[in-house]
Write an enzyme that holds these catalytic residues in place. Structure first.
Site, PDB file in Angstrom:
ATOM      1  CG  HIS A   7      -1.922   1.026   1.299  1.00  0.00           C
ATOM      2  ND1 HIS A   7      -2.076   1.848   2.401  1.00  0.00           N
ATOM      3  CD2 HIS A   7      -2.882   1.412   0.417  1.00  0.00           C
ATOM      4  CE1 HIS A   7      -3.088   2.673   2.188  1.00  0.00           C
ATOM      5  NE2 HIS A   7      -3.585   2.432   1.000  1.00  0.00           N
TER       6      HIS A   7
ATOM      7  CD  GLU B 211      -3.234   2.016  -3.130  1.00  0.00           C
ATOM      8  OE1 GLU B 211      -4.212   2.747  -3.359  1.00  0.00           O
ATOM      9  OE2 GLU B 211      -2.259   2.365  -2.415  1.00  0.00           O
TER      10      GLU B 211
ATOM     11  CG  ASP C  49      -3.539   6.741  -3.477  1.00  0.00           C
ATOM     12  OD1 ASP C  49      -4.598   6.112  -3.333  1.00  0.00           O
ATOM     13  OD2 ASP C  49      -2.564   6.625  -2.715  1.00  0.00           O
TER      14      ASP C  49
ATOM     15  CG  HIS D 112      -4.061   9.117  -0.176  1.00  0.00           C
ATOM     16  ND1 HIS D 112      -4.675   9.995   0.703  1.00  0.00           N
ATOM     17  CD2 HIS D 112      -4.905   8.072  -0.314  1.00  0.00           C
ATOM     18  CE1 HIS D 112      -5.843   9.498   1.072  1.00  0.00           C
ATOM     19  NE2 HIS D 112      -6.006   8.337   0.478  1.00  0.00           N
TER      20      HIS D 112
END
Length: 256
Positions: free
Chosen positions: A17, A44, A46, A59
């Site tokens: 993450h 992962e 964003d 993010h």
């Protein structure tokens, strides 16, 4: 046939993450490199876009929390965002930089804002990363808009509305409606619980699998919970503790 993004030889998609960082340098190239060094094939991240259309791996909508910069990314040119430092040290990565640095790395991209749709698609096209990208968004409209700009399919993750429809249909014992809710996605990426509602249990995993949809659970940081969810048959875990997830998968004999 499942999308190539989901084809992991271990059978478990282990997602780091925002990369792996214990010192607050999330979504930095150093954090992604740390995950790769641990042996992770999936990360992962964003995506937001700068005022001049550069997709960045970040993010928050602003630079304020994670960097020494200030202001909304969408209001700033890339030249300004590029000077900001995550944790005061690491530069903010461009999405195409992340996709291009590790040609075998699979990247789950959460499109955070409508203004990032075209820049995200352009970054995927520029790096020809279609087979190793999953486009996610809480908004199914943002996801679909991104997909519409791509020359080849990428993997797709369910949005909030699709998840709600799937869970409701499953609870009401309407399997056809549950399958319809996920017909446009390859992965159901959800928390184990949403408030008092248990989203992931043996029943929802089986219902998703019946429609050919993988189940990935976020954000799981405790080994006991990792084991519990894997015992339920989930297909992937998203974690801040890539080190602990690797240990769990090694212990289970599924780390490749």
């Amino acid at each position: 046939m499942p999308h190539p993004y989901l084809d992991d030889p271990s059978g478990v998609v282990a997602l780091a993450h925002r990369g792996f960082s214990r010192d607050g340098r999330e979504n930095s190239m150093a954090a992604f490199a740390a995950a790769v060094d641990l042996g992770f094939r999936y990360v992962e991240t964003d995506a937001h876009a700068t005022a001049d259309g550069v997709a960045v791996a970040l993010h928050d909508a602003t630079l304020d929390r994670t960097t020494d910069g200030r202001g909304a990314v969408a209001d700033l040119p890339w030249s300004t965002v590029a000077r900001a430092r995550i944790g005061g040290v690491e530069p903010v990565p461009r999405l195409d930089e992340l996709l291009g640095t590790w040609p075998d790395l699979h990247v789950n991209v959460d499109v955070k804002d409508a203004r990032a749709v075209r820049p995200v698609a352009e970054a995927v096209e520029r790096t020809r990363a279609h087979d190793r990208v999953c486009v996610a968004s809480f908004s199914h409209a943002r996801r679909r808009a991104t997909l519409a700009l791509l020359s080849r399919p990428v993997a797709r993750s369910a949005g909030t509305l699709e998840v709600a429809r799937f869970v409701a249909a499953h609870r009401l014992r309407l399997p056809a409606a549950a399958a319809r809710a996920l017909r446009d996605v390859d992965a159901l990426q959800v928390p184990a619980r949403q408030g008092p509602l248990r989203v992931v249990d043996a029943g929802t995993v089986a219902a998703a699998h019946a429609g050919g949809t993988a189940v990935h659970v976020w954000t799981v940081n405790e080994p006991a919970e990792m084991h519990r969810l894997l015992d339920l048959g989930v297909d992937g875990l998203v974690t801040d503790r890539a080190d602990l997830l690797r240990d769990v998968l090694v212990a289970r004999g599924t780390w490749r």
